[in-house]
Motif scaffolding. Structure first.
Motif, PDB file in Angstrom:
ATOM      1  N   GLU A 231      39.226 -71.900  -5.241  1.00 52.18           N
ATOM      2  CA  GLU A 231      39.480 -72.352  -4.063  1.00 52.18           C
ATOM      3  C   GLU A 231      39.373 -73.876  -3.547  1.00 52.18           C
ATOM      4  OE1 GLU A 231      36.750 -69.654  -1.491  1.00 52.18           O
ATOM      5  OE2 GLU A 231      36.128 -69.030  -3.301  1.00 52.18           O
ATOM      6  N   LEU A 232      38.705 -74.399  -4.661  1.00 53.74           N
ATOM      7  CA  LEU A 232      38.311 -75.895  -4.620  1.00 53.74           C
ATOM      8  C   LEU A 232      38.569 -76.554  -5.912  1.00 53.74           C
ATOM      9  CD1 LEU A 232      37.491 -78.511  -2.718  1.00 53.74           C
ATOM     10  CD2 LEU A 232      35.435 -77.664  -3.417  1.00 53.74           C
ATOM     11  N   VAL A 233      39.109 -77.692  -6.113  1.00 49.12           N
ATOM     12  CA  VAL A 233      38.973 -78.807  -7.238  1.00 49.12           C
ATOM     13  C   VAL A 233      38.417 -79.915  -6.934  1.00 49.12           C
ATOM     14  CG1 VAL A 233      40.422 -79.720  -9.110  1.00 49.12           C
ATOM     15  CG2 VAL A 233      41.297 -77.381  -7.864  1.00 49.12           C
ATOM     16  N   ILE A 234      37.308 -80.070  -7.733  1.00 45.09           N
ATOM     17  CA  ILE A 234      36.392 -81.358  -7.529  1.00 45.09           C
ATOM     18  C   ILE A 234      36.689 -82.038  -8.655  1.00 45.09           C
ATOM     19  CG2 ILE A 234      34.046 -82.344  -7.626  1.00 45.09           C
ATOM     20  CD1 ILE A 234      33.096 -79.888  -5.996  1.00 45.09           C
ATOM     21  N   VAL A 235      36.966 -83.237  -8.520  1.00 48.87           N
ATOM     22  CA  VAL A 235      37.299 -84.152  -9.750  1.00 48.87           C
ATOM     23  C   VAL A 235      36.633 -85.646  -9.528  1.00 48.87           C
ATOM     24  CG1 VAL A 235      39.343 -85.156  -8.309  1.00 48.87           C
ATOM     25  CG2 VAL A 235      39.588 -85.245 -10.817  1.00 48.87           C
ATOM     26  N   SER A 236      36.418 -86.030 -10.987  1.00 50.31           N
ATOM     27  CA  SER A 236      35.840 -87.400 -10.883  1.00 50.31           C
ATOM     28  C   SER A 236      37.007 -88.183 -10.629  1.00 50.31           C
ATOM     29  CB  SER A 236      35.423 -87.448 -12.466  1.00 50.31           C
ATOM     30  OG  SER A 236      35.106 -88.940 -12.817  1.00 50.31           O
ATOM     31  N   PRO A 237      36.806 -89.512  -9.708  1.00 48.70           N
ATOM     32  CA  PRO A 237      37.626 -90.382  -9.310  1.00 48.70           C
ATOM     33  C   PRO A 237      38.015 -91.470 -10.510  1.00 48.70           C
ATOM     34  CG  PRO A 237      35.497 -91.063  -8.387  1.00 48.70           C
ATOM     35  CD  PRO A 237      35.275 -89.637  -9.038  1.00 48.70           C
ATOM     36  N   LEU A 238      38.428 -90.940 -11.620  1.00 49.69           N
ATOM     37  CA  LEU A 238      39.006 -91.790 -12.703  1.00 49.69           C
ATOM     38  C   LEU A 238      40.620 -91.374 -12.915  1.00 49.69           C
ATOM     39  CD1 LEU A 238      35.766 -92.387 -14.850  1.00 49.69           C
ATOM     40  CD2 LEU A 238      37.124 -93.994 -13.603  1.00 49.69           C
TER      41      LEU A 238
END
Length: 296
Positions: free
Chosen positions: A89-96
């Motif tokens: 339902e959601l993808v959380i990603v490190s901002p690199l």
């Protein structure tokens, strides 16, 4: 740092079962999380040959290698074949760069279609790749979160670009939760301590309870995952503890369940049903026996 009953519990998904008990259903809230380490980056190749390469500015905000993109394609096939792609339902990603490339490659749309008025997740040839643009159609939302970044400090490969530089490259990723345009967390001469990464990781996991989603993919880094997960599994068999806390390979995915044992979650249980509708006599037999004994 131990995960006690005052912190969330975390367990491998394949060792858990969800039971919908039709009678007295206890309200234990859980989130199913797909933990993913980014695919092979150019810094991984250089660092394998010479560890000093991690200190080189040549690998600032490292991008994926051609082999890394092959790993992304293989993982995407896996999440499609297993049905995970439709569940997230959601993808959380490190901002690199390397994590965002991995995230959109694995969980993004099939391909960007000219003439459709939606921003792509990633523009064509982003980050020294030869990849076509990736669509944001028919895929979960993507949000960038600083708390799940890699070990901070010293290594330029772990320093991010400004958010204003990322936005044109990843137009459909939501960067609104990141407070500073420039990277104010990374320091050239101070490497974040392992225990500090673990504390940051626990803060990140606790923050998941503020989300309404119950099926979440997190695309992050080996060091962050290792030090965060090392806090868990102390209430399990040693083999399960080892399964939780092993280092992740490039583009490895592990499914885990995070259980809210300390009532941090605020959402009501959506599948619980109160019973007694319509109302009627329902005294359990053992309680009835007790009341009869007391009356005598």
């Amino acid at each position: 740092m131990d995960a006690t009953t005052t912190t969330p519990g975390l367990y491998p998904l394949h060792r858990c079962k969800t039971l919908h008990l039709v009678c007295d259903l206890a309200s234990i809230f859980s989130v199913t999380v797909q933990l993913v380490r980014h695919a092979q980056g150019v810094h991984n190749v250089a660092g394998e040959k010479n560890h000093d390469a991690y200190s080189s500015e040549d690998y600032f905000d490292a991008h994926l290698t051609p082999l890394g993109w092959e790993q992304v394609d293989n993982l995407r096939k896996h999440v499609k074949d297993t049905g995970l792609l439709n569940k997230v339902e959601l993808v959380i990603v490190s901002p690199l760069l390397r994590t965002m490339q991995t995230a959109v490659g694995v969980f993004g749309g099939e391909g960007f279609k000219d003439g459709i008025d939606v921003p792509p997740l990633m523009v064509e040839n982003a980050g020294e790749s030869d990849r076509p643009a990736i669509s944001s159609l028919n895929c979960p939302p993507f949000v960038a979160v600083e708390l799940c970044r890699e070990h901070l400090g010293v290594h330029p490969c772990d320093r991010r670009k400004s958010i204003s530089e990322y936005r044109p490259v990843f137009p459909a990723i939501d960067f609104s939760l990141i407070e500073n345009d420039e990277d104010v967390l990374w320091e050239a001469n101070i490497r974040e301590k392992n225990e500090e990464v673990a504390v940051r990781g626990m803060k990140f996991l606790n923050g998941l309870w503020t989300r309404k989603e119950r099926e979440i993919a997190i695309v992050t880094h080996s060091g962050f995952l290792y030090h965060t997960l090392s806090a868990f599994g102390n209430d399990c068999h040693p083999s399960v503890k080892s399964e939780i806390c092993n280092h992740f390979a490039n583009c490895e995915l592990r499914s885990v369940v995070i259980v809210d044992r300390c009532m941090m979650g605020s959402d009501p249980a959506t599948t619980n049903y109160p019973g007694k509708i319509p109302s009627g006599l329902d005294l359990p037999s053992d309680v009835a026996d007790e009341k009869l004994s007391e009356a005598k």
